[in-house]
Design an enzyme around this catalytic site. Structure first.
Site, short mmCIF file in Angstrom:
data_model
loop_
_atom_site.label_atom_id
_atom_site.label_comp_id
_atom_site.label_asym_id
_atom_site.label_seq_id
_atom_site.Cartn_x
_atom_site.Cartn_y
_atom_site.Cartn_z
N GLU A 285 0.87 -1.18 0.00
CA GLU A 285 0.00 0.00 0.00
C GLU A 285 0.91 1.22 0.00
O GLU A 285 1.66 1.44 0.94
CB GLU A 285 -0.91 -0.03 1.23
CG GLU A 285 -1.97 -1.12 1.15
CD GLU A 285 -2.87 -0.96 -0.07
OE1 GLU A 285 -3.44 0.10 -0.26
OE2 GLU A 285 -2.95 -1.92 -0.86
N CYS A 319 -1.85 9.37 3.18
CA CYS A 319 -1.77 8.98 1.77
C CYS A 319 -3.04 9.40 1.05
O CYS A 319 -3.06 9.56 -0.16
CB CYS A 319 -1.56 7.48 1.66
SG CYS A 319 -2.78 6.56 2.58
N1 LIG Z 1 -1.69 3.40 0.74
C1 LIG Z 1 -1.75 3.38 2.06
O1 LIG Z 1 -2.58 2.72 2.66
C2 LIG Z 1 -0.77 4.20 2.84
C3 LIG Z 1 -1.00 4.40 4.20
C4 LIG Z 1 -0.09 5.17 4.93
C5 LIG Z 1 1.01 5.72 4.31
N2 LIG Z 1 1.19 5.53 2.99
C6 LIG Z 1 2.34 6.13 2.30
O2 LIG Z 1 3.49 6.00 3.15
C7 LIG Z 1 4.39 7.08 2.94
C8 LIG Z 1 4.75 7.71 4.26
O3 LIG Z 1 5.24 6.76 5.13
P1 LIG Z 1 6.79 6.54 5.40
O4 LIG Z 1 7.52 7.83 5.27
O5 LIG Z 1 6.90 5.79 6.69
O6 LIG Z 1 7.19 5.62 4.18
P2 LIG Z 1 8.58 4.89 3.91
O7 LIG Z 1 8.42 4.16 2.63
O8 LIG Z 1 9.72 5.80 4.04
O9 LIG Z 1 8.70 3.86 5.12
C9 LIG Z 1 7.73 2.86 5.35
C10 LIG Z 1 8.39 1.72 6.09
O10 LIG Z 1 9.34 1.11 5.23
C11 LIG Z 1 10.57 0.96 5.91
N3 LIG Z 1 11.66 0.87 4.93
C12 LIG Z 1 12.42 1.87 4.43
N4 LIG Z 1 13.33 1.36 3.56
C13 LIG Z 1 13.12 0.02 3.51
C14 LIG Z 1 13.73 -1.06 2.79
N5 LIG Z 1 14.72 -0.88 1.94
N6 LIG Z 1 13.27 -2.31 3.00
C15 LIG Z 1 12.24 -2.52 3.85
N7 LIG Z 1 11.64 -1.54 4.56
C16 LIG Z 1 12.07 -0.29 4.39
C17 LIG Z 1 10.59 2.14 6.84
O11 LIG Z 1 11.53 1.96 7.87
C18 LIG Z 1 9.16 2.15 7.33
O12 LIG Z 1 8.97 1.20 8.34
C19 LIG Z 1 3.65 8.03 2.00
O13 LIG Z 1 4.10 7.82 0.70
C20 LIG Z 1 2.19 7.60 2.15
O14 LIG Z 1 1.39 7.95 1.05
C21 LIG Z 1 0.34 4.77 2.24
N1 LIG Z 2 -7.02 5.28 5.65
C1 LIG Z 2 -6.67 6.68 5.83
C2 LIG Z 2 -5.38 7.03 5.17
C3 LIG Z 2 -4.22 6.11 5.42
C4 LIG Z 2 -2.98 6.63 4.80
O1 LIG Z 2 -2.31 7.48 5.22
C5 LIG Z 2 -7.76 7.56 5.28
O2 LIG Z 2 -8.71 7.06 4.69
O3 LIG Z 2 -7.67 8.77 5.43
#
Ligand SMILES: NC(=O)c1ccc[n+]([C@@H]2O[C@H](COP(=O)([O-])OP(=O)(O)OC[C@H]3O[C@@H](n4cnc5c(N)ncnc54)[C@H](O)[C@@H]3O)[C@@H](O)[C@H]2O)c1
Ligand SMILES: N[C@@H](CCC=O)C(=O)O
Length: 514
Positions: A285, A319
Site C-alpha cells: 500500500e 496517503c
Molecule cells: N496506501 C496506504 O494505505 C498508505 C497508508 C499510509 C502511508 N502511505 C504512504 O506512506 C508514505 C509515508 O510513510 P513513510 O515515510 O513511513 O514511508 P517509507 O516508505 O519511508 O517507510 C515505510 C516503512 O518502510 C521501511 N523501509 C524503508 N526502507 C526500507 C527497505 N529498503 N526495505 C524494507 N523496509 C524499508 C521504513 O523503515 C518504514 O517502516 C507516504 O508515501 C504515504 O502515502 C500509504
Molecule cells: N485510511 C486513511 C489514510 C491512510 C494513509 O495514510 C484515510 O482514509 O484517510
C-alpha cells in the site's frame, strides 16, 4: 457475537472526555524517555544500538529509546517465527480471533492513553490521534469477525459419491513493514491480519514511531498471543528491511509506505534466494496524489470545507490527503477565496493543546522536503496562503495553498506528504476528471457536485481505489470504506475490506471419492 460496528470517535467538547485526555497526556508524559527492548520469541533483548524517538513538536524531547535489530537478531527472529508457525498454524481460528477481540477490549479501556502516545510521538492532534486508535480497535474487531466467517472455507459443489472442500490455510512467515503516519492503526491492522489467519510475523515499525508499536505488542501478549507469533524488530529499512525481504523463509511481505520503498521491496521479493521454494507474495500500500474535483453546480461551502479538512488534517500527512484540487471555471474564484479564508483561520501549535487544529510534520527530513516543495510551488503557482515554516521548536509547516497551477506542474504530480495543496482550473467537468486522473497514483478522490449525471460519470471515469461524493477524501472507516489504491498507489489490497484476509492465506481444494 455482537455485530461489527466501528468504534465511535470521542467528543472532546464534553468536559469529562477532555479531562480524561489531559490525564492520559500526563500519564504518558511521566513515562517519556524509557528504554524499550526488542521482543524475539517472547524474549526481551536490549541492544547497544538504539532508535531514539523524538517528539516532532518539541524536537529535543525524547519519547523513548528502542533497541535496534541487527541482521543477526533479525535472523534469530526469523528462526523464532519459523518455530512458532509450526504450532500457531494449528491453533483454531476461533482462538486466534479471540486474541484480537481481547486486544481490542484492552485498548478500548486504555484508549486515551494510546492516543496520547500518538499525540506525543507522531504529533497527532487529539481528534486525529483518537481516530487512529479507533481504527486500530476496528481492525481488531473486524478481522476477528472476518476470520470466523472464513474459518470453514467457501462452499464448492460436490457430485454424487464425492465430497469437495475449499479451505483457507496460512501462508507462513510474514514481514510487516509499517509507516509512521498511522503508527497505531496501520501497524496494528497489518500485523493482526497476518496473525489471525495463522501466520507468524516479524514486525518492523517505522523508525520515527516505534514506541507505540512496542505498547501494542504488550497488549497482544496480555491478550494471550503465544511467544514468537509476533516478533518486534525495529531497525534500519535498508539493513534489516532488505535482509528480511530477501530471506528465503519469508513467505509474504505486508508493506505500507512510500512508492519508492514499495517498488524496491516488490523487486527484491521477486528474486529467488537460495533455498526458497515459493513465490513471495507482496501486499504493498503506497503513496497518493489525491484530488478533490469541484463542479459548477455544487455546494461551494461544502467544497471549501472538504478541501481544507482533507488537505490539512494531520498536516496533510495522509496517503489519502487532498493535495490537488480541480475546480470548474464558473466557480473557481469563489472556491479559491473561501479556501484561502478557511486556511488562514486554522490554528497551529503543539498538539497537546486541543485548541490547535494542526501541529507539525514528522521530522527534520520531512520538514526539509516539504519546505523545498513550497519553494518549487512559488515558481509554479500563485501563493494564496501559508508558504512559511518554522523549525525552531518543532517541525511546523504552515498550511499552504497555491492557485492557478498548471496540471503538469511538479506540485500537481508529485507526492509532497505535507500541508501543501495545489489548485487548478478546468473548463468542463469532463476536463476536471481528466486532470484528476493525470497522475501515476490512484488512491483517493472526491467529487463535489449536485449533478447526478456528473456523479455517475465520475463513478465510471475517476480512476481511484476510494472515491467519495460530496465529502472530503480522507477518513475511510474499516468495514465501511475498504481502503487501497490503483496504479502506483499499490496492490489495491483494500485494508478493512471483506477480501483482505484472503491475501494472507492460500486456498486448498480437497476432493474425496467415496
Ligand atoms: N496506501 C496506504 O494505505 C498508505 C497508508 C499510509 C502511508 N502511505 C504512504 O506512506 C508514505 C509515508 O510513510 P513513510 O515515510 O513511513 O514511508 P517509507 O516508505 O519511508 O517507510 C515505510 C516503512 O518502510 C521501511 N523501509 C524503508 N526502507 C526500507 C527497505 N529498503 N526495505 C524494507 N523496509 C524499508 C521504513 O523503515 C518504514 O517502516 C507516504 O508515501 C504515504 O502515502 C500509504
Ligand atoms: N485510511 C486513511 C489514510 C491512510 C494513509 O495514510 C484515510 O482514509 O484517510
Amino acid at each position: 457475537m455482537i455485530k461489527y460496528k466501528h468504534e465511535p470517535f470521542t467528543d472532546f467538547s464534553v468536559e469529562e472526555n477532555k479531562q480524561a485526555y489531559l490525564e492520559a497526556l500526563n500519564k504518558v508524559e511521566s513515562q517519556l524517555g524509557a528504554d524499550y527492548p526488542l521482543i524475539i520469541g517472547g524474549e526481551r533483548i536490549t541492544t547497544e544500538d538504539k532508535i531514539v524517538s523524538y517528539n516532532p513538536a518539541k524536537k529535543t524531547e525524547v519519547i523513548g529509546s528502542v533497541s535496534k535489530a541487527s541482521k543477526d537478531l533479525a535472523e534469530k527472529a526469523m528462526q523464532e517465527a519459523d518455530k512458532a508457525f509450526k504450532s500457531w498454524k494449528k491453533v483454531k481460528p476461533e482462538i486466534r480471533a479471540d486474541v484480537l477481540f481481547k486486544a481490542a477490549t484492552i485498548i478500548r479501556r486504555r484508549k486515551h492513553e494510546f492516543s496520547a502516545w500518538l499525540t506525543k510521538e507522531a504529533g497527532k492532534p487529539w481528534n486525529e490521534a483518537d481516530a487512529d486508535t479507533a481504527e486500530a480497535i476496528d481492525f481488531l474487531e473486524y478481522y476477528g469477525r472476518q476470520m470466523l466467517e472464513m474459518k470453514d472455507g467457501r462452499k464448492v459443489e460436490s457430485r454424487p459419491n464425492e465430497y469437495n472442500r475449499y479451505d483457507y490455510i496460512p501462508l507462513g512467515i510474514g514481514i510487516v513493514i509499517s509507516p509512521w503516519n498511522f503508527p497505531f492503526a496501520i501497524m496494528a491492522g497489518t500485523t493482526v491480519a497476518a496473525v489471525v489467519t495463522g501466520n507468524t510475523v516479524l514486525l518492523k515499525p517505522a523508525s520515527t514511531t516505534p514506541v507505540v508499536a512496542y505498547k501494542f505488542i504488550e497488549v497482544l501478549e496480555e491478550a494471550g498471543l503465544p511467544k514468537g507469533v509476533v516478533n518486534f524488530v525495529p531497525g534500519s529499512g535498508a539493513e534489516v528491511g532488505d535482509y528480511l525481504v530477501d530471506h528465503p523463509k519469508t513467505r509474504f511481505i505486508s508493506f505500507t509506505g512510500s512508492r519508492d520503498v514499495g517498488l524496491r521491496i516488490n523487486e527484491r521479493a521477486s528474486k529467488l534466494s537460495p533455498g526458497q521454494i515459493w513465490i513471495k507474495r507482496v501486499i504493498a500500500e503506497m503513496g497518493g496524489k489525491d484530488t478533490i474535483v469541484v463542479d459548477k453546480d455544487a455546494d461551494l461551502e461544502l467544497a471549501a470545507q472538504s478541501i481544507v479538512k482533507s488537505a490539512f488534517g494531520f498536516s496533510g500527512q495522509k496517503c489519502s490527503a487532498c493535495s490537488r484540487v480541480v475546480i470548474v471555471k464558473d466557480v473557481y474564484d469563489q472556491v479559491v477565496n473561501r479556501v484561502e479564508e478557511l486556511t488562514n483561520a486554522l490554528t497551529i501549535g503543539d498538539p497537546t493543546d486541543n485548541a490547535n487544529f494542526m501541529a507539525t510534520v514528522i521530522d527534520a527530513a520531512a520538514f526539509k522536503k516539504i519546505s523545498e516543495y513550497i519553494e518549487i510551488g512559488k515558481t509554479e503557482g500563485r501563493l494564496v496562503a501559508g508558504g512559511t515554516a518554522d523549525d525552531s521548536v518543532g517541525y511546523f509547516v504552515h498550511p499552504t495553498v497555491f492557485a492557478d497551477v498548471n496540471p503538469e506542474a511538479r506540485i500537481m504530480k508529485e507526492e509532497i506528504f505535507g500541508p501543501v495543496v495545489a489548485i487548478t482550473k478546468a473548463d468542463t467537468f469532463e476536463e476536471a476528471i481528466d486532470i484528476a486522473n493525470n497522475t501515476e497514483y490512484g488512491l483517493t478522490g472526491a467529487v463535489i457536485t449536485n449533478d447526478r449525471m456528473n456523479l455517475e460519470y465520475a463513478r465510471e471515469e475517476f480512476h481511484v481505489g476510494n472515491l467519495y461524493f460530496n465529502r472530503g477524501c480522507t477518513g475511510a472507516i474499516v468495514g465501511y470504506q475498504p481502503f487501497g489504491g490503483f496504479n502506483m498507489s499499490g496492490t489495491d489490497s483494500k485494508a478493512g475490506g471483506p477480501d483482505y484476509l484472503t491475501l494472507h492465506m492460500q486456498a486448498k481444494t480437497t476432493s474425496e471419492t467415496f
